[in-house]
Write a protein that holds these residues in place. Structure first.
Motif, short mmCIF file in Angstrom:
data_model
loop_
_atom_site.label_atom_id
_atom_site.label_comp_id
_atom_site.label_asym_id
_atom_site.label_seq_id
_atom_site.Cartn_x
_atom_site.Cartn_y
_atom_site.Cartn_z
N GLU A 167 14.68 -18.91 19.10
CA GLU A 167 15.12 -19.02 17.72
C GLU A 167 13.98 -18.92 16.71
O GLU A 167 14.22 -18.84 15.52
N ALA A 168 12.74 -18.96 17.18
CA ALA A 168 11.60 -18.92 16.26
C ALA A 168 11.58 -17.59 15.52
O ALA A 168 11.74 -16.53 16.13
N PRO A 169 11.40 -17.65 14.21
CA PRO A 169 11.35 -16.38 13.46
C PRO A 169 10.11 -15.60 13.84
O PRO A 169 9.02 -16.15 13.96
N LYS A 170 10.32 -14.35 14.07
CA LYS A 170 9.19 -13.49 14.43
C LYS A 170 8.42 -13.14 13.17
O LYS A 170 9.00 -12.85 12.13
N GLU A 171 7.10 -13.19 13.28
CA GLU A 171 6.27 -12.87 12.13
C GLU A 171 6.32 -11.37 11.87
O GLU A 171 6.15 -10.57 12.79
N GLU A 172 6.57 -11.06 10.62
CA GLU A 172 6.62 -9.66 10.26
C GLU A 172 5.20 -9.16 10.02
O GLU A 172 4.37 -9.84 9.44
N ALA A 173 4.95 -7.97 10.48
CA ALA A 173 3.64 -7.37 10.26
C ALA A 173 3.51 -7.05 8.77
O ALA A 173 4.46 -6.58 8.15
N PRO A 174 2.36 -7.33 8.19
CA PRO A 174 2.21 -7.04 6.77
C PRO A 174 2.33 -5.53 6.54
O PRO A 174 1.82 -4.73 7.30
N ALA A 175 3.03 -5.21 5.48
CA ALA A 175 3.22 -3.80 5.15
C ALA A 175 1.89 -3.18 4.75
O ALA A 175 1.12 -3.77 3.99
N GLU A 176 1.64 -2.02 5.28
CA GLU A 176 0.39 -1.34 4.95
C GLU A 176 0.49 -0.78 3.53
O GLU A 176 1.54 -0.32 3.11
N ASP A 177 -0.62 -0.84 2.83
CA ASP A 177 -0.65 -0.29 1.48
C ASP A 177 -0.76 1.22 1.59
O ASP A 177 -1.79 1.76 1.97
N THR A 178 0.34 1.90 1.27
CA THR A 178 0.38 3.36 1.41
C THR A 178 0.05 4.07 0.10
O THR A 178 0.26 5.26 -0.02
N GLY A 179 -0.44 3.31 -0.85
CA GLY A 179 -0.80 3.95 -2.12
C GLY A 179 0.20 3.56 -3.19
O GLY A 179 1.05 2.69 -3.01
N PRO A 180 0.11 4.27 -4.32
CA PRO A 180 0.99 3.93 -5.43
C PRO A 180 2.44 4.28 -5.14
O PRO A 180 2.74 5.23 -4.41
N THR A 181 3.32 3.50 -5.72
CA THR A 181 4.75 3.76 -5.53
C THR A 181 5.18 4.89 -6.45
O THR A 181 4.42 5.35 -7.32
N GLU A 182 6.39 5.33 -6.27
CA GLU A 182 6.93 6.42 -7.08
C GLU A 182 6.98 6.01 -8.55
O GLU A 182 6.68 6.82 -9.44
N LEU A 183 7.30 4.77 -8.80
CA LEU A 183 7.35 4.28 -10.17
C LEU A 183 5.97 4.32 -10.82
O LEU A 183 5.82 4.74 -11.98
N ASP A 184 4.94 3.92 -10.05
CA ASP A 184 3.59 3.97 -10.58
C ASP A 184 3.18 5.40 -10.92
O ASP A 184 2.54 5.66 -11.95
N LEU A 185 3.52 6.34 -10.08
CA LEU A 185 3.19 7.75 -10.33
C LEU A 185 3.91 8.26 -11.58
O LEU A 185 3.32 9.00 -12.39
N LEU A 186 5.18 7.90 -11.72
CA LEU A 186 5.93 8.35 -12.90
C LEU A 186 5.34 7.77 -14.20
O LEU A 186 5.26 8.45 -15.22
N LYS A 187 4.91 6.50 -14.13
CA LYS A 187 4.28 5.89 -15.31
C LYS A 187 2.98 6.61 -15.64
O LYS A 187 2.64 6.83 -16.82
N GLU A 188 2.20 6.95 -14.62
CA GLU A 188 0.94 7.65 -14.83
C GLU A 188 1.17 9.02 -15.46
O GLU A 188 0.45 9.43 -16.39
N ILE A 189 2.21 9.72 -14.99
CA ILE A 189 2.53 11.03 -15.55
C ILE A 189 2.97 10.87 -17.00
O ILE A 189 2.56 11.64 -17.89
N ARG A 190 3.79 9.87 -17.28
CA ARG A 190 4.25 9.64 -18.64
C ARG A 190 3.08 9.36 -19.58
O ARG A 190 2.98 9.91 -20.67
N ASP A 191 2.16 8.52 -19.11
CA ASP A 191 0.99 8.18 -19.93
C ASP A 191 0.10 9.41 -20.16
O ASP A 191 -0.44 9.60 -21.24
N SER A 192 -0.03 10.27 -19.14
CA SER A 192 -0.83 11.49 -19.29
C SER A 192 -0.20 12.43 -20.29
O SER A 192 -0.90 13.07 -21.09
#
Length: 126
Positions: A98-123
Motif C-alpha cells: 500500500e505504500a505510495p511509490k515515489e514518482e521520479a522527478p520530471a525532467e526539465d525538457t525546456g520551455p513549455t509551449e506557453l513560454d514559447l508563445l509569450k516569447e514570440i509575442r514579446d518579440s
C-alpha cells in the motif's frame, strides 16, 4: 422479515466473519499441531524431558492435575507468539503493497509551449 434476514446474511460483514471463523478453525489445527508436535518436544529436550502434563497433586480423594494447566498456559503463549509473528508479517507485506511509490522527478525538457508563445509575442511587440 425474511427479506430483512436475507439482507443481513448477504451483507459483506457477515460473510467476511463466516469466512474468518472457518479459516480460523483450520488455522487452529495447524498451529496446534506445530505446538504439540514440534515445539513442545524441543522444549522437553531442553528441560530434560520434563512433561508438565504429568504433574499432579492429591488432596484427599481429589486429584489436581496442575501440570495440564501449566501446559495449557505454555501452549497459549506459544500459539499467541506464532499468531503475532504471522500477523506482523502480513501487516508488513500489506504496508509495503500500500505504500505510495515515489514518482521520479520530471525532467526539465525546456520551455513549455506557453513560454514559447509569450516569447514570440514579446518579440513581435518590439
Amino acid at each position: 422479515m425474511l427479506s430483512e434476514f436475507k439482507d443481513f446474511i448477504a451483507k459483506g460483514n457477515v460473510m467476511d466473519m463466516a469466512v474468518g471463523i472457518i479459516i480460523g478453525a483450520a488455522f487452529t489445527a495447524i498451529v496446534g499441531s506445530l505446538v504439540e508436535d514440534l515445539i513442545n518436544p524441543i522444549i522437553g529436550v531442553f528441560m530434560g524431558g520434563v512433561d508438565f502434563a504429568g504433574l499432579t497433586a492429591t488432596v484427599g480423594e481429589a486429584t489436581f492435575t496442575y501440570g495440564n494447566f501449566i501446559m495449557a498456559v505454555i501452549n497459549f503463549l506459544i500459539i499467541a507468539f506464532v499468531v503475532f509473528m504471522l500477523v506482523r508479517s502480513v501487516n508488513k507485506v500489506k504496508a509495503a503493497a500500500e505504500a505510495p511509490k515515489e514518482e521520479a522527478p520530471a525532467e526539465d525538457t525546456g520551455p513549455t509551449e506557453l513560454d514559447l508563445l509569450k516569447e514570440i509575442r514579446d518579440s513581435l511587440a518590439k
